[in-house]
Design a protein around this motif. Structure first.
Motif, PDB file in Angstrom:
ATOM      1  N   LEU A   1       0.819  -1.211   0.000  1.00  0.00           N
ATOM      2  CA  LEU A   1       0.000   0.000   0.000  1.00  0.00           C
ATOM      3  C   LEU A   1       0.855   1.264   0.000  1.00  0.00           C
ATOM      4  N   LYS A   2       1.936   1.252   0.739  1.00  0.00           N
ATOM      5  CA  LYS A   2       2.808   2.425   0.781  1.00  0.00           C
ATOM      6  C   LYS A   2       3.546   2.592  -0.538  1.00  0.00           C
ATOM      7  N   ASN A   3       3.978   1.469  -1.111  1.00  0.00           N
ATOM      8  CA  ASN A   3       4.668   1.537  -2.403  1.00  0.00           C
ATOM      9  C   ASN A   3       3.734   1.975  -3.521  1.00  0.00           C
ATOM     10  N   GLY A   4       2.457   1.582  -3.434  1.00  0.00           N
ATOM     11  CA  GLY A   4       1.552   1.787  -4.558  1.00  0.00           C
ATOM     12  C   GLY A   4       0.620   2.966  -4.447  1.00  0.00           C
ATOM     13  N   SER A   5       0.648   3.683  -3.333  1.00  0.00           N
ATOM     14  CA  SER A   5      -0.253   4.832  -3.177  1.00  0.00           C
ATOM     15  C   SER A   5       0.415   6.123  -3.652  1.00  0.00           C
ATOM     16  N   ASP A   6      -0.431   7.075  -4.026  1.00  0.00           N
ATOM     17  CA  ASP A   6       0.045   8.428  -4.349  1.00  0.00           C
ATOM     18  C   ASP A   6      -0.191   9.381  -3.192  1.00  0.00           C
ATOM     19  N   ILE A   7      -1.312   9.173  -2.491  1.00  0.00           N
ATOM     20  CA  ILE A   7      -1.662   9.997  -1.331  1.00  0.00           C
ATOM     21  C   ILE A   7      -1.905   9.064  -0.145  1.00  0.00           C
ATOM     22  N   TRP A   8      -1.294   9.408   0.991  1.00  0.00           N
ATOM     23  CA  TRP A   8      -1.484   8.653   2.220  1.00  0.00           C
ATOM     24  C   TRP A   8      -2.310   9.517   3.165  1.00  0.00           C
ATOM     25  N   LEU A   9      -3.563   9.116   3.363  1.00  0.00           N
ATOM     26  CA  LEU A   9      -4.490   9.920   4.158  1.00  0.00           C
ATOM     27  C   LEU A   9      -4.394   9.566   5.637  1.00  0.00           C
ATOM     28  N   ASN A  10      -4.257  10.606   6.464  1.00  0.00           N
ATOM     29  CA  ASN A  10      -4.135  10.448   7.906  1.00  0.00           C
ATOM     30  C   ASN A  10      -4.984  11.534   8.545  1.00  0.00           C
ATOM     31  N   ASN A  11      -6.128  11.161   9.118  1.00  0.00           N
ATOM     32  CA  ASN A  11      -7.017  12.205   9.624  1.00  0.00           C
ATOM     33  C   ASN A  11      -7.519  11.955  11.052  1.00  0.00           C
ATOM     34  N   PRO A  12      -6.588  11.721  12.004  1.00  0.00           N
ATOM     35  CA  PRO A  12      -7.024  11.562  13.393  1.00  0.00           C
ATOM     36  C   PRO A  12      -7.519  12.889  13.963  1.00  0.00           C
ATOM     37  N   VAL A  13      -8.268  12.793  15.058  1.00  0.00           N
ATOM     38  CA  VAL A  13      -8.606  13.982  15.833  1.00  0.00           C
ATOM     39  C   VAL A  13      -7.308  14.556  16.395  1.00  0.00           C
ATOM     40  N   VAL A  14      -7.079  15.840  16.191  1.00  0.00           N
ATOM     41  CA  VAL A  14      -5.805  16.462  16.565  1.00  0.00           C
ATOM     42  C   VAL A  14      -5.572  16.366  18.077  1.00  0.00           C
ATOM     43  N   THR A  15      -4.339  16.025  18.426  1.00  0.00           N
ATOM     44  CA  THR A  15      -3.738  15.756  19.739  1.00  0.00           C
ATOM     45  C   THR A  15      -4.018  14.351  20.243  1.00  0.00           C
ATOM     46  N   ARG A  16      -4.815  13.571  19.514  1.00  0.00           N
ATOM     47  CA  ARG A  16      -5.107  12.224  20.005  1.00  0.00           C
ATOM     48  C   ARG A  16      -4.241  11.151  19.338  1.00  0.00           C
ATOM     49  N   GLU A  17      -3.468  11.526  18.320  1.00  0.00           N
ATOM     50  CA  GLU A  17      -2.507  10.607  17.695  1.00  0.00           C
ATOM     51  C   GLU A  17      -1.142  10.956  18.252  1.00  0.00           C
ATOM     52  N   ALA A  18      -0.614  10.096  19.123  1.00  0.00           N
ATOM     53  CA  ALA A  18       0.653  10.409  19.778  1.00  0.00           C
ATOM     54  C   ALA A  18       1.759  10.662  18.765  1.00  0.00           C
ATOM     55  N   SER A  19       1.867   9.805  17.785  1.00  0.00           N
ATOM     56  CA  SER A  19       2.872   9.976  16.739  1.00  0.00           C
ATOM     57  C   SER A  19       2.297   9.574  15.394  1.00  0.00           C
TER      58      SER A  19
END
Length: 553
Positions: A431-449
């Motif tokens: 998935l990382k090799n084959g994607s163009d956009i990697w979507l990451n949309n956690p609620v802000v401050t709740r994703e430690a890293s």
């Protein structure tokens, strides 16, 4: 000359680098080391696996201790109607060596036999590692089942698991005849090791001299609590009397907070990004007598994750080679898509991926909450798009499983959107090799890293993210990534989610899609910026080095 602190049969397969001579042991419930070794659930394991590989690359005097989960986390498959199916299958690993070491650990006052298996470092290019199992003939059925399933749904069995990891890991070190200078708890799961050390010295100072603690989550569920009496009855504190446990942990009520106790028994702790360090200090600021909390930003092992062809193109700055290799990798991913779903994706179409652990605060379904906007995105003939979801919900998190199945039903009639199952190391790589956009949309401050976006960036996939976790230390909007503008903190959760969703659509329709199709040269420039900016800081070599210099020192 620095030498391995482990006895000869288990010693490091490399000469120890002098700057990393201090002996250290790393306790973790899960390690994602290789696709064939299924003892991990998600990000915590991916991080731990990268740490073990980077520590070996740097020739550090470190070893790992984990659990040999008989049935792993679970096998993710499909049911008859294509919904998520949870399967538990027994695993066997011919590459592990039986150390011959057996010992008992008290669980609920009952001696439980533990065997120690060994993973030599030269098998998967890691540090030497030990894995503990109670699934042995000497034990009764209940005791054998302790190490059957990672993060077992039965909270009593989880307590037993933490005893095996911590107190069992400490007993293993006794059997090996070693007392490392640093005992590193990756999350508080191995905390019972601290009480084992205390029982030997009857000194909190001796415990604090050795222990360091990494906290990975600001989530309430991630900082476990149990009844004090329950833990006492389960032998969690070993033979340490209750009054001494309360004195050294400062916990005097009925509820025992594992993370709080770890913060009081370690000499230093760290969050896993700069922002998470700040959040953690604020989170615990009203609790006296805790150790200092700093941060070491998570990273991933580039040597393991980066595709060699894409990396060659990056080092040469060759956008034509980059484009050609990316197309090949997209075709490889799309063969998996076709095999699983019967949908034929196209390599020339922009492909967006959301793939990580399914959890409410990560909002996997965010972009589908306005069906009009979602359908318009999928049916945009001028700027076509393909969307893939993947990830493992906790097998008993029925809300997350409902979301997963909802997305399967939602994408059923769309030939350019789908959900994949079997999210483990290899599918993550595809998935990382084959994607163009990697979507990451956690609620802000709740994703430690969050670390998946790091390895996506190493493989030419651009992060589209809310401003949280590691991204705050990486992102330059429009130059190496795309950032959804932070929502006003005073908004209700519903209004916040809608603002973040609208921010996503605005960026996709006004920035991402026009750039990809209208200005491919500029797109490739942003991709190269992303690939260049993610290294070396977000390579695990930097992280493993920082642990030695800033945490272990």
């Amino acid at each position: 000359m620095a030498t391995s602190f482990l006895p000869k049969p288990f010693a490091h397969h490399y000469e120890i680098a002098p700057e990393y001579a201090k002996s250290a042991v790393y306790f973790s419930c899960e390690f994602a080391i290789d696709q064939s070794f299924k003892i991990y659930s998600g990000g915590l394991g991916f991080l731990a696996g990268s740490h073990m590989r980077a520590a070996a690359d740097l020739r550090q005097n470190l070893c790992g201790i984990g659990i040999l989960w008989t049935y792993g986390y679970y096998n993710q498959a499909r049911g008859e109607d294509r919904e998520l199916a949870v399967q538990f299958r027994k695993k066997e690993y011919a590459f592990l060596q039986d150390t011959g070491i057996r010992f008992t650990v008290p669980v609920h006052g009952h001696p439980v036999w533990v065997k120690a298996m060994f993973l030599p470092g030269d098998i998967f290019n890691t540090v030497p590692m030990f894995f503990l199992s109670t699934d042995v003939e000497e034990n009764d059925g209940l005791s054998r089942a302790i190490t059957h399933r990672l993060y077992d749904h039965d909270h009593l069995r989880r307590i037993a698991q933490y005893i095996i990891l911590g107190a069992g890991g400490a007993r293993l070190l006794d059997e090996l005849g070693i007392d490392p200078e640093v005992w590193h708890l990756n999350e508080a799961h191995g905390l019972s090791a601290a009480f084992h050390v205390y029982s030997k010295h009857r000194s909190a100072a001796e415990v604090k001299k050795r222990f360091v603690f990494t906290t990975h989550t600001p989530e309430e569920a991630g900082n476990e609590k149990h009844g004090f009496n329950l833990l006492r009855d389960f032998s969690f504190f070993g033979n340490t009397p209750e009054e001494e446990v309360r004195r050294i942990t400062g916990i005097h009520g009925d509820e025992f907070n594992h993370s709080l106790a770890a913060l009081r028994l370690a000499r230093i702790a760290n969050g896993v990004s700069k922002l998470h360090g700040e959040v953690s200090r604020h989170m615990w600021e009203n609790h006296p007598d805790i150790c200092p909390i700093t941060h070491v930003t998570n990273a991933q092992n580039k040597k393991y994750w980066a595709d060699h062809g894409l990396e060659h193109a990056r080092t040469r700055g060759d956008t034509e080679e980059l484009r050609h290799r990316k197309r090949e990798l997209k075709e490889r991913l799309f063969r998996v898509v076709a095999d699983q779903t019967g949908k034929l994706f196209k390599p020339d179409v922009l492909t967006l991926v959301w793939a990580r652990r399914f959890a409410g605060y990560k909002r996997p379904d965010l972009i589908t909450r306005d069906m009009k906007l979602f359908r318009e995105l999928l049916h945009n003939n001028e700027y076509p798009i393909q969307v893939i979801w993947a990830g493992k919900p906790y097998p008993f998190d029925y809300s997350a499983i409902d979301t997963f199945n909802h997305l399967i039903r939602l994408t059923k009639d769309h030939p350019n959107a789908t959900v994949l199952v079997g999210y483990e190391l290899e599918l993550s790589r595809y998935l990382k090799n084959g994607s163009d956009i990697w979507l990451n949309n956690p609620v802000v401050t709740r994703e430690a890293s969050g670390t998946s976006g790091m390895t996506a960036a190493m493989n030419g996939s651009l992060n589209l993210s809310t401003y949280d976790g590691w991204v705050c230390e990486f992102a330059k909007h429009g130059e190496n990534s795309f950032i959804i503008p932070p929502a006003d903190r005073s908004l209700s959760p519903e209004d916040r989610d809608r603002q973040d969703m609208l921010g996503f659509y605005k960026i996709m329709n006004e920035k991402v899609l026009p750039l990809y199709y209208g200005n491919p040269d500029e797109w490739n420039k942003v991709v190269l910026n992303s690939m260049n900016d993610v290294v070396p800081f977000f390579d695990a070599d930097r992280m493993a080095d920082e642990y030695y210099k800033n945490i272990y020192a």
